[in-house]
Design a protein around this motif. Sequence first.
Motif, PDB file in Angstrom:
ATOM      1  N   LEU A 134      -5.117  -8.933 -44.362  1.00  0.00           N
ATOM      2  CA  LEU A 134      -4.471  -9.252 -45.635  1.00  0.00           C
ATOM      3  C   LEU A 134      -3.030  -9.702 -45.436  1.00  0.00           C
ATOM      4  O   LEU A 134      -2.428 -10.300 -46.331  1.00  0.00           O
ATOM      5  CB  LEU A 134      -4.513  -8.042 -46.567  1.00  0.00           C
ATOM      6  N   THR A 135      -2.478  -9.429 -44.263  1.00  0.00           N
ATOM      7  CA  THR A 135      -1.094  -9.805 -43.986  1.00  0.00           C
ATOM      8  C   THR A 135      -0.997 -11.005 -43.042  1.00  0.00           C
ATOM      9  O   THR A 135       0.091 -11.314 -42.542  1.00  0.00           O
ATOM     10  CB  THR A 135      -0.320  -8.621 -43.384  1.00  0.00           C
ATOM     11  N   ALA A 136      -2.097 -11.666 -42.810  1.00  0.00           N
ATOM     12  CA  ALA A 136      -2.087 -12.816 -41.893  1.00  0.00           C
ATOM     13  C   ALA A 136      -1.157 -13.907 -42.426  1.00  0.00           C
ATOM     14  O   ALA A 136      -1.189 -14.244 -43.613  1.00  0.00           O
ATOM     15  CB  ALA A 136      -3.493 -13.365 -41.719  1.00  0.00           C
ATOM     16  N   VAL A 137      -0.338 -14.457 -41.547  1.00  0.00           N
ATOM     17  CA  VAL A 137       0.540 -15.569 -41.922  1.00  0.00           C
ATOM     18  C   VAL A 137       0.355 -16.774 -40.999  1.00  0.00           C
ATOM     19  O   VAL A 137       0.949 -17.827 -41.203  1.00  0.00           O
ATOM     20  CB  VAL A 137       2.029 -15.136 -41.908  1.00  0.00           C
ATOM     21  N   ARG A 138      -0.459 -16.611 -39.967  1.00  0.00           N
ATOM     22  CA  ARG A 138      -0.740 -17.697 -39.036  1.00  0.00           C
ATOM     23  C   ARG A 138      -1.981 -17.323 -38.243  1.00  0.00           C
ATOM     24  O   ARG A 138      -2.363 -16.152 -38.172  1.00  0.00           O
ATOM     25  CB  ARG A 138       0.441 -17.912 -38.096  1.00  0.00           C
ATOM     26  N   ALA A 139      -2.607 -18.319 -37.646  1.00  0.00           N
ATOM     27  CA  ALA A 139      -3.779 -18.069 -36.807  1.00  0.00           C
ATOM     28  C   ALA A 139      -3.368 -17.883 -35.353  1.00  0.00           C
ATOM     29  O   ALA A 139      -3.831 -16.959 -34.687  1.00  0.00           O
ATOM     30  CB  ALA A 139      -4.772 -19.220 -36.936  1.00  0.00           C
ATOM     31  N   ALA A 140      -2.518 -18.777 -34.850  1.00  0.00           N
ATOM     32  CA  ALA A 140      -2.033 -18.682 -33.479  1.00  0.00           C
ATOM     33  C   ALA A 140      -0.707 -17.942 -33.449  1.00  0.00           C
ATOM     34  O   ALA A 140       0.136 -18.090 -34.347  1.00  0.00           O
ATOM     35  CB  ALA A 140      -1.866 -20.076 -32.880  1.00  0.00           C
ATOM     36  N   ARG A 141      -0.512 -17.153 -32.409  1.00  0.00           N
ATOM     37  CA  ARG A 141       0.665 -16.285 -32.339  1.00  0.00           C
ATOM     38  C   ARG A 141       1.978 -17.057 -32.398  1.00  0.00           C
ATOM     39  O   ARG A 141       2.967 -16.568 -32.951  1.00  0.00           O
ATOM     40  CB  ARG A 141       0.606 -15.464 -31.046  1.00  0.00           C
TER      41      ARG A 141
END
Length: 787
Positions: free
Chosen positions: A566-573
Amino acid sequence: MGSPPVIRRLRTLAVVALATATVLALPGTAASAAQNAAPPRSLVRTTAPHAAAPPHTLVRTTPPHAAAPPHTLVPTTPPHTMPRTAAPAFDPAPARASLKRLLPSRASQFTLVPVAATASGDHFSVSGGPGAIRVRGTSPATLLTGVGWYLEHVAGVDIGWPGDSIGRLPATLPAVDGEVTRAASVPHRYALNDTDEGYSGPYRDFASYQRDIDLLALHGVNEVFVPTGAEYTYYRALQDFGYSEAELRAWIPGPAHQGWWLLQNLSGFAGPVSRQLVEARAALGRRIADRLRSLGMTPVLPGFFGTVPPGFADRNPGAITVPQGTWLGFDRPDWLDPTGPVFDRLAATYYQVQQRKFGDTDMFKMDLLHEGGTPGSVDVPSAAGAVQRALDSARPGATWVMLGWQRNPSPAVLSGVDRSRVLIVDGLSDRYDALDRETQWGGTPYAFGTIPNFGGHTGVGANTGAWVDRFHTWLAKPASALRGIAYLPEATGGSPAAFELFTELAWQPGPVDQAAWFSAYASRRYGGEDPHAAAAWEQLRLGPYSMPSSGWSESQDSLFTARPSLTAVRAARWSPTAMRYDATRVENALAELLQVAPELRTTDAYRFDLVDVARQALTNRSRVLLPRIRAAYEGRDLTVFRALVDEWNADEKLLGRLVGSDPRFLVGRWLAAARSWGADAAERDRLEYDARTILTTWGDRVQSERGLRDYANREWSGLIQDLYAPRWAAYFAQLDDALVNGTTPAAVDWFAVDDAWARGHSSYPTRPAGDPVALAGEVLEALRSGS
């Protein structure tokens, strides 16, 4: 600048009274030697350099820039009676072959005239009447650059990377208004990142590479990094230093990961490689290098700077090796001290093997201590000097190409070398502000570069404003060391506008007007002017193609491809954590593209762009939906939560269908290519694993969880339906259960999910399905009706 006298460019030894250029025409077509072409079937045959024309070959007698008298034909003279003629500048036949591949039905309307290069560098000129276009250039590749300029600026069509509109060309090509000349402002026009093969397609065939080379030449590039088959050089050279074939094949990683092995970051992953694979890739690498050389382009080959397998010092008395530790969980290869007594012998063997297998070049790519390498007790300036001396012994006067990235090259490295024979291809020219490369690199020659794409992400956009503002300014400043451009996306073939604008910088006499450039691009991209195409590209210019140089050079990636949270802001680090432009610009562009005139919608360029823009518009929606889903979950509003999740799942399903309608977005092609290189079932499975992991886990559990997972995420059909969407669906189902039952969601081993896909063998479509126009319309409707 004017062209040198045409008489110096004569290639054939056939007697041509007053003739100044070989007219290259196809049997059964009208020759295209001058503005007023001879009647149909007045033919001229091409002949090999230094070979007499066959008996009865007819050659037009045309003074420079003059029309031939009707039916004026002369027989060629036998070789023993030929007078001496001027030596040709070079053989244009390779350029002609490229032209036939690019424009099979229009190639005969071009005359390609070789001219000698001058001290000022490469240049081309374009002139001619209808159906008789004359291009003069200083190399076969520069001839193609002239053709590319003509197609874009006179014929009004585009051959992009990818997508083209050549189907809109008229039967008779339009005339040029006078003669137009363009000169390259810099000698180095470099392309391809160390990562390109791994992220663009490690299992491509020669036809694919040949197409890329043709496109690079068409857009003015003259230096290309060629890592394909580089493992062969290590494989053969190190057998003379105590290693068996089997040991070396176990040390060499799978082709998708070899770029990082050459950078001294890892070894062995997805191996062992087979002998037949090593040999086949070396043969492919030789063909690539030969094709570049035939066009007058420079293949840039990997140089030797000390990468060796484990145990090298034990097998080679006197050798000193420095352990390099780990790179994101991978064990790095050891570094052989270049100042020690064994380095020179191994380097000499390496370059001998390389030259025999891949041919000559005078540019070599090497980066000492890349991304965290350690020198130990080795004196870095001395080591760098030793690496350069070994290169110079093998290839006197060669140029050492270094990547400008992070703190590379360090002051210590540059202090130990002859900087006049170094070229730094700067990957950060457009990423940060207040850069002073002359001071930082001590006047070392460098190329203005960009990395507008990382990992092959499918995001639209680039920092083009920084390109047009900085390139000519940096070039013109006092004591400028700028000597080139460097197009360095981590994967190529996904951003045609960025590729064309960036490569054009080197061929424009002054600063590029960004707005005017995109307006002209819109009018040729689909083969004709259209107000809606113009409006669409203006929106894209103002949005994703005008991102600021604020610490990033690519756009944000997709949350649909991110590991569920739910806190994802990007796929790649290492991707941006937020939108880098106004998302409404892309949605507006999609609405305009859907209104482009029907006759322009048939072009490949339009269909690719439509899918790509619709994909980006839908992707951007994920950054709106996820925070709302989180708010509903944390507010325990099950009704709103379920409605938003339904919208998310529907969007991902639509996304999968959309990208499945274009061949450039199919994971099935990627995987089928990998399996095609295997000699048996076991090798086919091993190569497929290599190709799957680079897109997903990238490595084993340790490396994946250190940050490499989803580094190369991309919105491709197959990946969406079988990995990304199921991950999110399972995650949301758990959250739904938690809301209903008042429980805490159980932890999920997401690496195990990703690894299962990476080790799978499901087959996927290799041909597109569905109507991209209809599907793009569905996307726009979904966006406008969304919550």
